[in-house]
Motif scaffolding. Structure first.
Motif, PDB file in Angstrom:
ATOM      1  N   VAL A 222      70.682  36.545-132.220  1.00 33.57           N
ATOM      2  CA  VAL A 222      70.286  35.199-132.626  1.00 33.57           C
ATOM      3  C   VAL A 222      71.361  34.178-132.287  1.00 33.57           C
ATOM      4  O   VAL A 222      71.350  33.058-132.786  1.00 33.57           O
ATOM      5  N   ASP A 223      72.294  34.533-131.412  1.00 37.49           N
ATOM      6  CA  ASP A 223      73.339  33.612-130.989  1.00 37.49           C
ATOM      7  C   ASP A 223      72.927  32.949-129.681  1.00 37.49           C
ATOM      8  O   ASP A 223      71.939  33.329-129.046  1.00 37.49           O
ATOM      9  N   LEU A 224      73.702  31.951-129.273  1.00 41.09           N
ATOM     10  CA  LEU A 224      73.450  31.321-127.987  1.00 41.09           C
ATOM     11  C   LEU A 224      73.583  32.357-126.874  1.00 41.09           C
ATOM     12  O   LEU A 224      74.486  33.198-126.877  1.00 41.09           O
ATOM     13  N   GLY A 225      72.662  32.302-125.921  1.00 46.50           N
ATOM     14  CA  GLY A 225      72.639  33.271-124.839  1.00 46.50           C
ATOM     15  C   GLY A 225      71.911  34.555-125.179  1.00 46.50           C
ATOM     16  O   GLY A 225      71.805  35.441-124.335  1.00 46.50           O
ATOM     17  N   GLN A 226      71.381  34.653-126.412  1.00 47.78           N
ATOM     18  CA  GLN A 226      70.638  35.831-126.832  1.00 47.78           C
ATOM     19  C   GLN A 226      69.207  35.449-127.178  1.00 47.78           C
ATOM     20  O   GLN A 226      68.891  34.276-127.372  1.00 47.78           O
ATOM     21  N   PHE A 227      68.339  36.468-127.270  1.00 49.62           N
ATOM     22  CA  PHE A 227      66.926  36.253-127.586  1.00 49.62           C
ATOM     23  C   PHE A 227      66.491  37.201-128.691  1.00 49.62           C
ATOM     24  O   PHE A 227      66.986  38.316-128.800  1.00 49.62           O
ATOM     25  N   TYR A 228      65.525  36.712-129.479  1.00 51.50           N
ATOM     26  CA  TYR A 228      64.861  37.593-130.439  1.00 51.50           C
ATOM     27  C   TYR A 228      63.499  38.000-129.881  1.00 51.50           C
ATOM     28  O   TYR A 228      63.196  39.169-129.762  1.00 51.50           O
ATOM     29  N   ARG A 229      62.668  37.016-129.516  1.00 46.26           N
ATOM     30  CA  ARG A 229      61.404  37.296-128.847  1.00 46.26           C
ATOM     31  C   ARG A 229      61.200  36.274-127.721  1.00 46.26           C
ATOM     32  O   ARG A 229      60.496  35.279-127.888  1.00 46.26           O
ATOM     33  N   PRO A 230      61.806  36.512-126.553  1.00 43.37           N
ATOM     34  CA  PRO A 230      61.559  35.592-125.433  1.00 43.37           C
ATOM     35  C   PRO A 230      60.096  35.673-125.015  1.00 43.37           C
ATOM     36  O   PRO A 230      59.498  36.753-125.047  1.00 43.37           O
ATOM     37  N   LYS A 231      59.524  34.552-124.636  1.00 47.54           N
ATOM     38  CA  LYS A 231      58.109  34.543-124.250  1.00 47.54           C
ATOM     39  C   LYS A 231      57.866  33.783-122.949  1.00 47.54           C
ATOM     40  O   LYS A 231      57.103  34.234-122.102  1.00 47.54           O
ATOM     41  N   GLY A 232      58.461  32.586-122.800  1.00 48.01           N
ATOM     42  CA  GLY A 232      58.191  31.785-121.611  1.00 48.01           C
ATOM     43  C   GLY A 232      59.403  31.649-120.726  1.00 48.01           C
ATOM     44  O   GLY A 232      60.548  31.698-121.198  1.00 48.01           O
ATOM     45  N   VAL A 233      59.169  31.451-119.423  1.00 50.97           N
ATOM     46  CA  VAL A 233      60.272  31.299-118.481  1.00 50.97           C
ATOM     47  C   VAL A 233      59.826  30.398-117.333  1.00 50.97           C
ATOM     48  O   VAL A 233      58.656  30.375-116.951  1.00 50.97           O
ATOM     49  N   CYS A 234      60.778  29.632-116.801  1.00 46.06           N
ATOM     50  CA  CYS A 234      60.524  28.822-115.617  1.00 46.06           C
ATOM     51  C   CYS A 234      61.858  28.452-114.995  1.00 46.06           C
ATOM     52  O   CYS A 234      62.919  28.668-115.597  1.00 46.06           O
ATOM     53  N   ALA A 235      61.820  27.920-113.793  1.00 47.00           N
ATOM     54  CA  ALA A 235      63.023  27.443-113.116  1.00 47.00           C
ATOM     55  C   ALA A 235      62.801  26.009-112.670  1.00 47.00           C
ATOM     56  O   ALA A 235      61.675  25.615-112.341  1.00 47.00           O
ATOM     57  N   ASP A 236      63.871  25.199-112.666  1.00 48.46           N
ATOM     58  CA  ASP A 236      63.727  23.823-112.197  1.00 48.46           C
ATOM     59  C   ASP A 236      64.142  23.713-110.734  1.00 48.46           C
ATOM     60  O   ASP A 236      64.478  24.707-110.077  1.00 48.46           O
ATOM     61  N   ARG A 237      64.108  22.500-110.201  1.00 45.81           N
ATOM     62  CA  ARG A 237      64.365  22.269-108.779  1.00 45.81           C
ATOM     63  C   ARG A 237      65.795  22.619-108.381  1.00 45.81           C
ATOM     64  O   ARG A 237      66.088  22.773-107.196  1.00 45.81           O
ATOM     65  N   VAL A 243      64.324  29.492-120.788  1.00 52.84           N
ATOM     66  CA  VAL A 243      63.673  30.585-121.503  1.00 52.84           C
ATOM     67  C   VAL A 243      63.331  30.125-122.921  1.00 52.84           C
ATOM     68  O   VAL A 243      64.206  29.636-123.647  1.00 52.84           O
ATOM     69  N   SER A 244      62.075  30.315-123.320  1.00 49.94           N
ATOM     70  CA  SER A 244      61.662  29.977-124.687  1.00 49.94           C
ATOM     71  C   SER A 244      61.682  31.231-125.543  1.00 49.94           C
ATOM     72  O   SER A 244      61.427  32.341-125.074  1.00 49.94           O
ATOM     73  N   ASP A 245      61.996  31.050-126.821  1.00 49.46           N
ATOM     74  CA  ASP A 245      62.023  32.140-127.790  1.00 49.46           C
ATOM     75  C   ASP A 245      61.051  31.796-128.906  1.00 49.46           C
ATOM     76  O   ASP A 245      61.253  30.833-129.647  1.00 49.46           O
ATOM     77  N   SER A 246      59.981  32.582-129.028  1.00 46.53           N
ATOM     78  CA  SER A 246      58.909  32.212-129.952  1.00 46.53           C
ATOM     79  C   SER A 246      59.297  32.378-131.418  1.00 46.53           C
ATOM     80  O   SER A 246      58.671  31.772-132.289  1.00 46.53           O
ATOM     81  N   VAL A 247      60.313  33.183-131.717  1.00 48.97           N
ATOM     82  CA  VAL A 247      60.754  33.355-133.107  1.00 48.97           C
ATOM     83  C   VAL A 247      61.872  32.380-133.447  1.00 48.97           C
ATOM     84  O   VAL A 247      61.815  31.677-134.455  1.00 48.97           O
ATOM     85  N   LEU A 248      62.901  32.304-132.618  1.00 55.90           N
ATOM     86  CA  LEU A 248      63.998  31.379-132.890  1.00 55.90           C
ATOM     87  C   LEU A 248      63.571  29.928-132.690  1.00 55.90           C
ATOM     88  O   LEU A 248      64.183  29.016-133.235  1.00 55.90           O
ATOM     89  N   GLY A 249      62.530  29.700-131.872  1.00 51.52           N
ATOM     90  CA  GLY A 249      61.994  28.356-131.701  1.00 51.52           C
ATOM     91  C   GLY A 249      62.822  27.461-130.812  1.00 51.52           C
ATOM     92  O   GLY A 249      62.666  26.234-130.846  1.00 51.52           O
ATOM     93  N   VAL A 250      63.702  28.026-129.993  1.00 47.63           N
ATOM     94  CA  VAL A 250      64.565  27.230-129.133  1.00 47.63           C
ATOM     95  C   VAL A 250      64.275  27.543-127.669  1.00 47.63           C
ATOM     96  O   VAL A 250      63.628  28.542-127.336  1.00 47.63           O
TER      97      VAL A 250
END
Length: 315
Positions: A222-237, A243-250
């Motif tokens: 639950v620290d920065l750079g870690q995930f609990y339940r990652p769900k979404g991902v994308c890359a910018d230009r 990366v979105s985390d559906s439990v941590l909400g960040v």
């Protein structure tokens, strides 16, 4: 574990635990919210003419908005015939405007025109052992003429040629080692035709090139750079990975090499928290789209990456 211990654990899981260091916040400026009687939407993509395509999963439809967030039309509907859907999850677009839908319950990928007209379908083959596939997302690598499909049930990614859609190979197997998956979920094309794969129960995102995993992003926590339940991902230009985390909400930002760079926040430098963020994407105008499943909406922001805010953890 007693009730109070469980409550404390839940509280810890709903926040990022501070470490004795500074961190960067990339501020966002809210533009608009998209809402059109969604019922647990899951993914979003931006296509031709800046149309915004939202996968409205439980309603079995794709709902389409213009770049100002005004609803335009929808397509799909529940069913098994071509053009209909059954529990669809992921969605993608290509430069020609074609829309790809991971029609999970019907075990296929469907292709539509930018206006929602059904064009063709790609039925998922069974595994060599006879198990059925569960396609949950689709991604396009136009530079390689490839189409990728994540198979959540069998812990694999299927690789197809495009536009003939011949199955070329399958990547991965069930496990926790590099190159293995434990329920791969949403996927996206990254820099230089890399494939970004959310590896949910391994609490990481894997970056694949050609036929191997070359970078692993994150770990359980639950620290920065870690995930609990990652769900979404994308890359910018610029090749940054979100990366979105559906439990941590960040939503956190990493380099293409997997290094933690920043967390997304407000213009005042506070970490932004979403409720059940799932699918995310960044368009060419550097706008971020975030699907919030439980609130039944998509939030749209300008990314102010030229105004990073340095923050220090409190002692």
């Amino acid at each position: 574990m007693n009730f109070f211990s469980s409550l404390l654990l839940l509280q810890l899981l709903c926040q990022i635990t501070p470490s004795p260091q500074s961190y960067t916040v990339i501020p966002l400026r809210h533009r608009v919210d998209l809402a059109a009687n969604f019922l647990q939407p899951t993914d979003v993509a931006v296509g031709k003419n800046n149309f915004i395509y939202v996968m409205d999963g439980v309603n079995n439809t794709v709902k389409v908005f213009d770049e100002k967030g005004v609803f335009q039309f929808s397509f799909g509907g529940k069913g098994g015939e071509p053009g209909k859907c059954n529990r669809p999850v992921g969605i993608a677009t290509d430069m020609a405007g074609q829309v790809y839908v991971a029609d999970t319950g019907n075990r296929r990928i469907q292709m539509f025109s930018a206006g929602g007209t059904f064009k063709q379908q790609l039925l998922m083959p069974s595994t060599p052992g006879g198990d059925l596939r569960e396609p949950v997302d689709v991604a396009v690598a136009e530079g390689l003429n490839r189409l990728y499909v994540s198979d959540n049930e069998n812990h694999q990614v299927l690789v197809y040629s495009s536009p003939d859609y011949t199955l070329l190979s399958t990547w991965g197997s069930e496990g926790s080692r590099v190159g293995q998956f434990h329920y791969p979920f949403l996927i996206a094309s990254g820099e230089n035709n890399a494939l970004l794969v959310v590896d949910v129960l391994n609490s990481r995102v894997q970056i694949w090139r050609e036929d191997r995993a070359v970078v692993s992003i994150g770990s359980f926590g639950v620290d920065l750079g870690q995930f609990y339940r990652p769900k979404g991902v994308c890359a910018d230009r610029n090749g940054a990975v979100y990366v979105s985390d559906s439990v941590l909400g960040v939503i956190q930002v990493f380099s293409g090499g997997g290094e933690f760079k920043a967390v997304l926040g407000t213009e005042q430098g506070e970490v932004l928290k979403w409720k059940t963020p799932v699918g995310i994407t960044v368009d060419q105008a550097h706008r971020l789209y975030v699907v919030e499943m439980i609130p039944n909406r998509v939030r749209v922001y300008d990314i102010l990456s030229d105004r990073p805010i340095e923050k220090k953890y409190l002692p």
